[in-house]
Design a protein around this motif. Structure first.
Motif, short mmCIF file in Angstrom:
data_model
loop_
_atom_site.label_atom_id
_atom_site.label_comp_id
_atom_site.label_asym_id
_atom_site.label_seq_id
_atom_site.Cartn_x
_atom_site.Cartn_y
_atom_site.Cartn_z
N ASP A 26 -5.87 -0.23 -1.44
CA ASP A 26 -6.25 0.96 -0.64
C ASP A 26 -5.50 2.15 -1.10
O ASP A 26 -4.70 2.82 -0.43
CB ASP A 26 -6.04 0.65 0.82
N THR A 32 0.89 -1.32 0.00
CA THR A 32 0.16 0.10 -0.03
C THR A 32 1.02 1.08 -0.05
O THR A 32 2.08 0.87 0.05
CB THR A 32 -0.83 -0.04 1.13
N SER A 39 -10.43 -0.09 1.53
CA SER A 39 -11.52 0.81 0.62
C SER A 39 -10.92 0.48 -0.92
O SER A 39 -11.62 0.80 -1.77
CB SER A 39 -10.89 2.23 0.93
N GLU A 61 -8.37 4.33 3.22
CA GLU A 61 -8.60 3.93 4.33
C GLU A 61 -8.47 2.06 4.10
O GLU A 61 -8.74 1.81 2.96
CB GLU A 61 -10.05 3.95 4.68
#
Length: 693
Positions: free
Chosen positions: A558, A482, A517, A514
Motif C-alpha cells: 500500500d 507499510t 490499494s 489506502e
C-alpha cells in the motif's frame, strides 16, 4: 444417450461435526451403493478414506461418489467443515448445481455454516436444508429454523416436522402428504411405517402446511388466485412451485431427522430429485477471454456443443494424478486431445474414471453434466479450463485466498531432500491454498497455509503418505510492512568503468496508500528529462524491491511512487541504469518514510457455555482481541472478535481447558493492521537474530 434432466450434481456441506459425512453414508446405504454403513467415529466412513480423516473423525478433502435414487443419477460431493479447509468447499460449490446444507439440531447455525452458506450464495447454488441430530440433547428444530432466518438471512420452507425430540425422536411428519413416517429402533432405514399425523400435532401441522403452500404458490399467480378463491392446489402443483422457487433461490426446503439413527434420510433424497436443479436448469457458466474479460458467450449444457470443462480438484493416489473435471458442454472421449487454455498446451485424455470415494469405474466417454476424473493429465492445476482445441474458450477462473501462517521444514537426511521436493509438488497441485517457498538466505523450505490444523495435516501427509520425515520449525506469522509518511527524494546512479558507463537520475516522491490499494506508480515528468521509454524501468525497479521491506524483510504493502523529474545521458543512460537507480532509491527512501509493521488480524468466532463467558472474554482481551459481539443461544454464547494471528497459536488447547472441553472456535483472515510498537520491536529483533544465526 443419457437423459441429463435425470442428473443431480450435489454437495453436502456444513459446520464441523454437524453430520455431513454420516448423512452421505446413509444416502449411499439407502441407494444401494454400499451394503455396510461405515461410521465416522469408528474411522470407517466411505468418503473419509485418508488415514488422517479416519483418525481425527473430520473430513479434510472433498470426496466424490455417484449413486441412483428413483431413476435419477446423483453425483455427490462430501465436503469438509473445518475452516482451514474451506477452499475444498468453495471449489466444490463452484462446480455443483445444488447442495444439502446440514445443520446440527442442537448446535444450530454455527460459524462455518455461515461461511459455507456465503460461498453457496456467491456461487448461486440452490439448496435444501437438513436439520440433523434431532435425537441429541438440547436439539430444537424450530430454533434452528429461526437461526436460518436471522443468522443466515435465508428463507426456510419447512417441509417436515419432528415427532418427539431428543431421546423421544421417532420420526417426521411430511407436510406435503400429511403423513407421519415412524421408524422402529432396529436402525434399519427401510424399517418404517407411514401412519396418520399424531393427534397432538394436528394444529401445528395445519399451520405449517398452510405457510408452506402460501410461500410455494407465490411462484404461480394462477394457482395463488385459485387458492385464495378456496380451491386447494394438488400436490403436483405445489411441487412444481417449490421446485421453481428453490432453483430461483427464493427459499430453501427444510427437512429434519437423524442421519445417525437412520431417520428422515429418504425424504432428503426425494427432495434432491424433486426440487434441486438438473444441469440444464442452472445459470450457464460465463466464458471469458485470456485477459479474464467476459465475452458474452456461455457454456450451455449440451453434449453437441464444443467442449467446456473445469478442473476443480487434483488428487494424487496410488494410480497417479487424478484430475476431477466438471463438464459443462460437449463430450470427452478416451484418447481425445484437448486444450488447457491456462497454459496454451494440449493434453491427451488417457483414462476416464467415475469415482466412488477412492475406488473407480472405467468409462469410454463423459458428457455435459458429468463429474468425472481423468488420469494422465500433465500440467493441469485447479481452476484450469479444458476446452475444445479447435474452438477454445475459458471459464471464469477460481480465486484462492493468500495463506496467513507459515512453518519451516527440513528433511532429516540427505535422501529425503529429493523426496520432499516431489511430495510438495504433488501437494501444491492438490491444494491451491497451500504454498511452498524456499528462503534464499537460509535455504529453508517454508510451507504456507490457512491455519495451524491445515499445516498440521500437511506435515502428517508428508510423513505418512509420502514417507518423508521432516523437522518442523515453530509457526510463523505472515507479517507485512507499510509506510506512514510522504517523502520527496532524489537518487543518481552513476558508474564509469572504461567504455560506456551507466547514468540515471530520478526525483521522486513516495506516498502512503489506502489499506488494500497495493503498489501504484505514476509519472508526472514533463520536458523529457526522463524519456518515456525509461518510465517502465523505474516502475520495475521499485516493484521488484517490494518483496523485501526495510524493517524485517516482510513484503511492503500500500504505497505509491510518483516520478517527478530526473536526468539522463544521451550515451550512458539505459533502461537498466534507471532500474538500478529505482532499486537503490527504494533502499534509500523507504527507511525515511515512517515504515511500520502490519500483522494479520483474524475474525474469530468462539462458542462457550454460559458459565465460562467471562473467562473466554478476559482471555481474548489478553490476546489483544477486540470483542465485536456476543449472542446468547440455548446451549451457550457465541463471541465474535478480531484477534491478531500471532496471539492465537495453541488457542484450541487453552479454550478447552477454560471451558472443560466444551468450547469451540473457528477463525479466518480478516485484514492487516499496524502492530503495536512493542510487538513490532520484538518481531524485528527476532528476525535480526534469526538472520545472524
Amino acid at each position: 444417450m443419457t437423459d441429463i434432466s435425470n442428473y443431480r450434481n450435489i454437495g453436502i456441506f456444513a459446520h464441523v461435526d454437524a453430520g455431513k459425512t454420516t448423512t452421505t453414508e446413509r444416502i449411499l446405504k439407502l441407494t444401494g451403493k454400499i451394503h455396510k454403513t461405515g461410521e465416522v467415529h469408528d474411522g470407517e466412513a466411505t468418503t473419509d478414506f485418508m488415514e488422517q480423516e479416519q483418525e481425527r473423525g473430520i473430513t479434510i478433502q472433498s470426496a466424490a461418489t455417484r449413486c441412483f435414487w428413483k431413476d435419477h443419477r446423483l453425483n455427490i460431493i462430501d465436503t469438509p467443515g473445518h475452516v482451514d479447509f474451506t477452499i475444498e468447499v468453495y471449489r466444490s460449490l463452484k462446480v455443483l448445481d445444488g447442495g444439502v446444507g446440514v445443520f446440527c439440531g442442537s448446535g444450530g447455525v454455527e460459524p462455518q455454516s455461515e461461511t459455507n452458506w456465503r460461498y453457496a450464495n456467491d456461487s448461486e447454488v440452490a439448496r435444501i436444508i437438513f436439520v440433523n441430530k434431532l435425537d441429541r440433547m438440547g436439539a430444537d428444530f424450530y430454533r434452528v429454523v429461526d437461526q436460518v432466518k436471522n443468522v443466515l438471512g435465508a428463507r426456510p420452507l419447512v417441509m417436515t416436522l419432528p415427532i418427539g425430540v431428543e431421546d423421544d425422536f421417532v420420526g417426521v411428519v411430511d407436510l406435503l402428504t400429511e403423513k407421519a413416517y415412524i421408524w422402529d429402533d432396529s436402525g434399519d432405514p427401510t424399517k418404517y411405517e407411514v401412519v396418520d399425523v399424531p393427534a397432538d400435532m394436528a394444529d401445528k401441522v395445519a399451520q405449517f402446511r398452510e405457510e408452506m403452500i402460501e410461500t410455494a404458490l407465490e411462484q404461480d399467480d394462477d394457482a395463488m388466485e385459485k387458492y385464495l378463491d378456496g380451491e386447494a392446489p394438488d400436490i403436483d402443483t405445489i411441487k412444481a412451485c417449490i421446485r421453481k422457487g428453490t432453483i430461483a433461490l427464493d427459499f430453501f426446503p427444510t427437512y429434519c431427522g437423524s442421519a445417525f439413527k437412520n431417520k428422515g434420510v429418504q425424504l432428503i433424497l426425494d427432495a434432491v430429485v424433486d426440487y434441486l436443479p438438473n444441469p440444464t436448469e442452472v445459470k450457464p457458466q460465463p466464458e471469458v477471454d485470456l485477459e479474464g474479460n467476459e465475452t458474452g458467450d456461455f457454456a450451455i449444457v449440451d453434449p453437441a456443443r464444443p467442449l467446456r470443462s473445469l478442473a476443480f480438484k487434483i488428487m494424487d493416489d496410488r494410480y497417479g494424478a487424478l484430475t476431477f473435471v466438471r463438464i459443462y458442454s460437449g463430450t470427452i472421449n478416451k484418447g481425445d486431445t484437448i486444450l488447457n487454455t491456462a497454459t496454451g498446451k494440449t493434453e491427451r485424455i488417457g483414462r476416464i474414471v467415475e469415482m466412488h470415494a477412492d475406488s473407480r469405474n472405467e468409462l469410454d466417454s463423459a458428457t455435459a453434466g458429468d463429474i468425472v476424473a481423468v488420469l494422465g493429465m500433465k500440467n493441469v492445476q485447479t481452476g484450469h479450463t479444458l476446452a475444445d482445441a479447435k474452438n477454445p474458450a475459458t471459464l471464469e477462473p477460481m480465486v484462492f485466498p493468500d495463506p496467513v501462517i507459515s512453518i519451516a521444514v527440513a528433511p532429516k537426511d540427505k535422501a529425503g531432500t529429493e523426496k520432499l521436493g516431489i511430495a510438495l509438488g504433488k501437494m501444491i497441485a492438490e491444494d491451491p491454498s497451500f504454498r511452498v517457498e524456499t528462503d534464499e538466505e537460509s535455504g529453508e523450505t517454508i510451507l504456507k497455509g490457512m491455519g495451524e490444523l491445515h499445516l498440521d495435516i500437511k506435515i502428517d501427509i508428508l510423513r505418512r503418505t509420502h514417507s518423508v520425515d521432516v523437522e518442523v520449525g515453530k509457526p510463523q506469522v505472515a507479517y507485512r510492512e507499510t509506510i506512514t509518511q510522504q517523502v520527496e527524494d532524489t537518487y543518481t546512479h552513476k558508474k564509469q568503468t572504461g567504455g560506456s558507463g551507466q547514468f540515471g537520475r530520478i526525483d521522486y516522491e513516495v506516498v502512503p496508500g489506502e489499506p488494500g490499494s497495493g503498489f501504484q506508480f505514476e509519472s508526472v515528468v514533463t520536458g523529457g528529462n526522463v524519456p518515456r521509454e525509461y518510465w517502465p524501468a523505474v516502475e520495475k525497479g521499485f516493484k521488484s524491491s517490494l518483496d523485501k521491506g526495510v524493517l524485517a524483510g516482510y513484503p511492503l504493502l500500500d504505497f505509491k511512487v510518483v516520478l517527478k523529474d530526473g536526468a539522463f545521458h544521451a550515451v550512458d543512460s539505459s533502461a537498466m541504469a534507471f532500474e538500478i537507480a529505482a532499486k537503490a532509491a527504494y533502499r534509500q527512501t523507504i527507511p525515511k518514510a515512517g515504515p511500520k509493521l502490519l500483522e494479520p488480524i483474524m475474525k474469530v468466532d468462539v462458542f462457550t457455555p454460559d458459565d465460562h463467558v467471562g473467562d473466554v472474554i478476559g482471555d481474548l482481551n489478553r490476546r489483544r482481541g477486540m470483542i465485536k459481539s456476543q449472542e446468547a443461544g440455548p446451549t451457550g454464547v457465541r463471541i465474535k472478535a478480531d484477534v491478531p494471528l500471532s496471539e492465537m497459536f495453541g488457542y484450541i488447547g487453552d479454550l478447552r481447558t477454560m471451558t472443560s472441553g466444551r468450547g469451540q472456535f473457528s477463525m479466518e483472515f480478516e485484514h492487516y493492521n499496524q502492530c503495536p510498537q512493542n510487538v513490532a520491536d520484538a518481531v524485528i529483533k527476532e528476525v535480526q537474530e534469526r538472520d545472524k544465526g
